[in-house]
Design a protein around this motif. Sequence first.
Motif, PDB file in Angstrom:
ATOM      1  N   LEU A   7      90.771   5.428 -46.571  1.00  0.00           N
ATOM      2  CA  LEU A   7      90.744   4.917 -47.940  1.00  0.00           C
ATOM      3  C   LEU A   7      89.428   4.188 -48.186  1.00  0.00           C
ATOM      4  CD1 LEU A   7      92.233   4.185 -50.622  1.00  0.00           C
ATOM      5  CD2 LEU A   7      93.081   2.162 -49.429  1.00  0.00           C
ATOM      6  N   GLN A   8      88.733   4.547 -49.262  1.00  0.00           N
ATOM      7  CA  GLN A   8      87.498   3.866 -49.625  1.00  0.00           C
ATOM      8  C   GLN A   8      87.794   2.910 -50.772  1.00  0.00           C
ATOM      9  OE1 GLN A   8      84.469   6.722 -50.537  1.00  0.00           O
ATOM     10  NE2 GLN A   8      84.295   7.411 -48.435  1.00  0.00           N
ATOM     11  N   VAL A   9      87.292   1.678 -50.649  1.00  0.00           N
ATOM     12  CA  VAL A   9      87.560   0.636 -51.639  1.00  0.00           C
ATOM     13  C   VAL A   9      86.234   0.106 -52.178  1.00  0.00           C
ATOM     14  CG1 VAL A   9      88.594  -1.631 -52.035  1.00  0.00           C
ATOM     15  CG2 VAL A   9      89.712  -0.009 -50.502  1.00  0.00           C
ATOM     16  N   PHE A  10      86.164  -0.017 -53.498  1.00  0.00           N
ATOM     17  CA  PHE A  10      85.030  -0.628 -54.177  1.00  0.00           C
ATOM     18  C   PHE A  10      85.578  -1.738 -55.066  1.00  0.00           C
ATOM     19  CE2 PHE A  10      83.917   3.705 -53.297  1.00  0.00           C
ATOM     20  CZ  PHE A  10      82.561   3.703 -53.001  1.00  0.00           C
ATOM     21  N   ILE A  11      84.827  -2.831 -55.188  1.00  0.00           N
ATOM     22  CA  ILE A  11      85.189  -3.886 -56.132  1.00  0.00           C
ATOM     23  C   ILE A  11      84.011  -4.103 -57.065  1.00  0.00           C
ATOM     24  CG2 ILE A  11      86.850  -5.068 -54.643  1.00  0.00           C
ATOM     25  CD1 ILE A  11      84.658  -7.130 -53.990  1.00  0.00           C
ATOM     26  N   GLY A  12      84.282  -4.689 -58.233  1.00  0.00           N
ATOM     27  CA  GLY A  12      83.190  -4.904 -59.163  1.00  0.00           C
ATOM     28  C   GLY A  12      83.515  -5.900 -60.246  1.00  0.00           C
ATOM     29  N   ILE A  13      82.520  -6.116 -61.068  1.00  0.00           N
ATOM     30  CA  ILE A  13      82.618  -7.022 -62.208  1.00  0.00           C
ATOM     31  C   ILE A  13      82.137  -6.246 -63.423  1.00  0.00           C
ATOM     32  CG2 ILE A  13      81.782  -9.187 -63.205  1.00  0.00           C
ATOM     33  CD1 ILE A  13      81.247 -10.091 -60.276  1.00  0.00           C
ATOM     34  N   GLY A  14      82.879  -6.332 -64.514  1.00  0.00           N
ATOM     35  CA  GLY A  14      82.499  -5.591 -65.706  1.00  0.00           C
ATOM     36  C   GLY A  14      83.156  -6.128 -66.955  1.00  0.00           C
ATOM     37  N   GLU A  15      82.837  -5.500 -68.065  1.00  0.00           N
ATOM     38  CA  GLU A  15      83.398  -5.855 -69.367  1.00  0.00           C
ATOM     39  C   GLU A  15      83.854  -4.584 -70.072  1.00  0.00           C
ATOM     40  OE1 GLU A  15      80.742  -8.197 -71.802  1.00  0.00           O
ATOM     41  OE2 GLU A  15      79.850  -9.079 -70.011  1.00  0.00           O
ATOM     42  N   SER A  16      84.879  -4.730 -70.896  1.00  0.00           N
ATOM     43  CA  SER A  16      85.386  -3.604 -71.685  1.00  0.00           C
ATOM     44  C   SER A  16      85.407  -3.989 -73.151  1.00  0.00           C
ATOM     45  CB  SER A  16      86.808  -3.234 -71.251  1.00  0.00           C
ATOM     46  OG  SER A  16      86.815  -2.839 -69.911  1.00  0.00           O
ATOM     47  N   ALA A  17      85.168  -3.028 -74.003  1.00  0.00           N
ATOM     48  CA  ALA A  17      85.248  -3.244 -75.449  1.00  0.00           C
ATOM     49  C   ALA A  17      85.997  -2.076 -76.071  1.00  0.00           C
ATOM     50  CB  ALA A  17      83.853  -3.362 -76.053  1.00  0.00           C
ATOM     51  N   PHE A  18      86.982  -2.399 -76.908  1.00  0.00           N
ATOM     52  CA  PHE A  18      87.777  -1.384 -77.595  1.00  0.00           C
ATOM     53  C   PHE A  18      87.605  -1.560 -79.091  1.00  0.00           C
ATOM     54  CE2 PHE A  18      89.966  -2.122 -73.610  1.00  0.00           C
ATOM     55  CZ  PHE A  18      90.288  -0.853 -73.201  1.00  0.00           C
ATOM     56  N   THR A  19      87.468  -0.459 -79.793  1.00  0.00           N
ATOM     57  CA  THR A  19      87.508  -0.474 -81.247  1.00  0.00           C
ATOM     58  C   THR A  19      88.423   0.660 -81.694  1.00  0.00           C
ATOM     59  OG1 THR A  19      85.549   0.937 -81.391  1.00  0.00           O
ATOM     60  CG2 THR A  19      85.182  -1.440 -81.500  1.00  0.00           C
ATOM     61  N   LYS A  33      78.415  -5.083 -61.723  1.00  0.00           N
ATOM     62  CA  LYS A  33      78.273  -5.037 -60.269  1.00  0.00           C
ATOM     63  C   LYS A  33      79.364  -4.127 -59.702  1.00  0.00           C
ATOM     64  CE  LYS A  33      78.585  -8.012 -56.190  1.00  0.00           C
ATOM     65  NZ  LYS A  33      78.864  -9.362 -55.709  1.00  0.00           N
ATOM     66  N   LYS A  34      78.980  -3.290 -58.743  1.00  0.00           N
ATOM     67  CA  LYS A  34      79.934  -2.444 -58.032  1.00  0.00           C
ATOM     68  C   LYS A  34      79.505  -2.417 -56.573  1.00  0.00           C
ATOM     69  CE  LYS A  34      82.052   2.150 -57.946  1.00  0.00           C
ATOM     70  NZ  LYS A  34      82.099   3.476 -58.572  1.00  0.00           N
ATOM     71  N   GLU A  35      80.435  -2.753 -55.683  1.00  0.00           N
ATOM     72  CA  GLU A  35      80.108  -2.864 -54.260  1.00  0.00           C
ATOM     73  C   GLU A  35      81.173  -2.168 -53.413  1.00  0.00           C
ATOM     74  OE1 GLU A  35      79.170  -6.379 -51.007  1.00  0.00           O
ATOM     75  OE2 GLU A  35      79.881  -6.924 -52.984  1.00  0.00           O
ATOM     76  N   GLN A  36      80.721  -1.342 -52.494  1.00  0.00           N
ATOM     77  CA  GLN A  36      81.656  -0.684 -51.579  1.00  0.00           C
ATOM     78  C   GLN A  36      82.048  -1.661 -50.480  1.00  0.00           C
ATOM     79  OE1 GLN A  36      80.368   2.949 -49.710  1.00  0.00           O
ATOM     80  NE2 GLN A  36      82.376   3.321 -48.837  1.00  0.00           N
ATOM     81  N   LEU A  37      83.330  -1.688 -50.172  1.00  0.00           N
ATOM     82  CA  LEU A  37      83.838  -2.514 -49.086  1.00  0.00           C
ATOM     83  C   LEU A  37      84.115  -1.635 -47.877  1.00  0.00           C
ATOM     84  CD1 LEU A  37      86.316  -4.843 -50.999  1.00  0.00           C
ATOM     85  CD2 LEU A  37      83.889  -5.181 -50.532  1.00  0.00           C
ATOM     86  N   HIS A  38      84.140  -2.256 -46.711  1.00  0.00           N
ATOM     87  CA  HIS A  38      84.366  -1.536 -45.464  1.00  0.00           C
ATOM     88  C   HIS A  38      85.593  -2.111 -44.772  1.00  0.00           C
ATOM     89  CE1 HIS A  38      80.414   0.223 -46.045  1.00  0.00           C
ATOM     90  NE2 HIS A  38      79.999  -0.986 -46.354  1.00  0.00           N
TER      91      HIS A  38
END
Length: 108
Positions: A7-19, A33-38
Motif C-alpha cells: 500500500l502506498q500512502v501520500f499525505i498533503g495540504i490543500g484547498e477546495s472551492a465549489f461553485t 503540498k503532497k508527500e509520499q510516506l514510507h
Amino acid sequence: MIELEKLQVFIGIGESAFTMKRGSFQYKETIHKKEQLHLLKMEEDEDGVLLQYGDAQGKLCAVFHANRQGDKLTLECTNAPTEVNRYWLSFPADPQEKIYGCTESYAK
C-alpha cells in the motif's frame, strides 16, 4: 486480496472551492503540498494490523489500523499531523482486476 505492505500512502495540504450555477457544480482543488510516506513498521494485533508510515527522514507521520473481514478491508487513520487534510492511497492491482467509481472527490 490486497497486500498491505504494498500500500502506498501520500499525505498533503490543500484547498477546495465549489461553485454552483443552475445545478452544475464547478470544483477547483489547489494542492499546496503532497508527500509520499514510507512504511516504517507493520505489526499484527488482536483487531487487525497496525501500519506506521513516516516521511523520508523516518519521522512518524501517520498510523493506520487495517481490519479485514472476509473480502472487506477497513482502514482507519488514528494519528496524523493536524495540518494534513488530504490522503492519497494507492493499492496494487492484478491485470484482470476491475475497479469502478474511483474518480469521486469529497471535501468539507
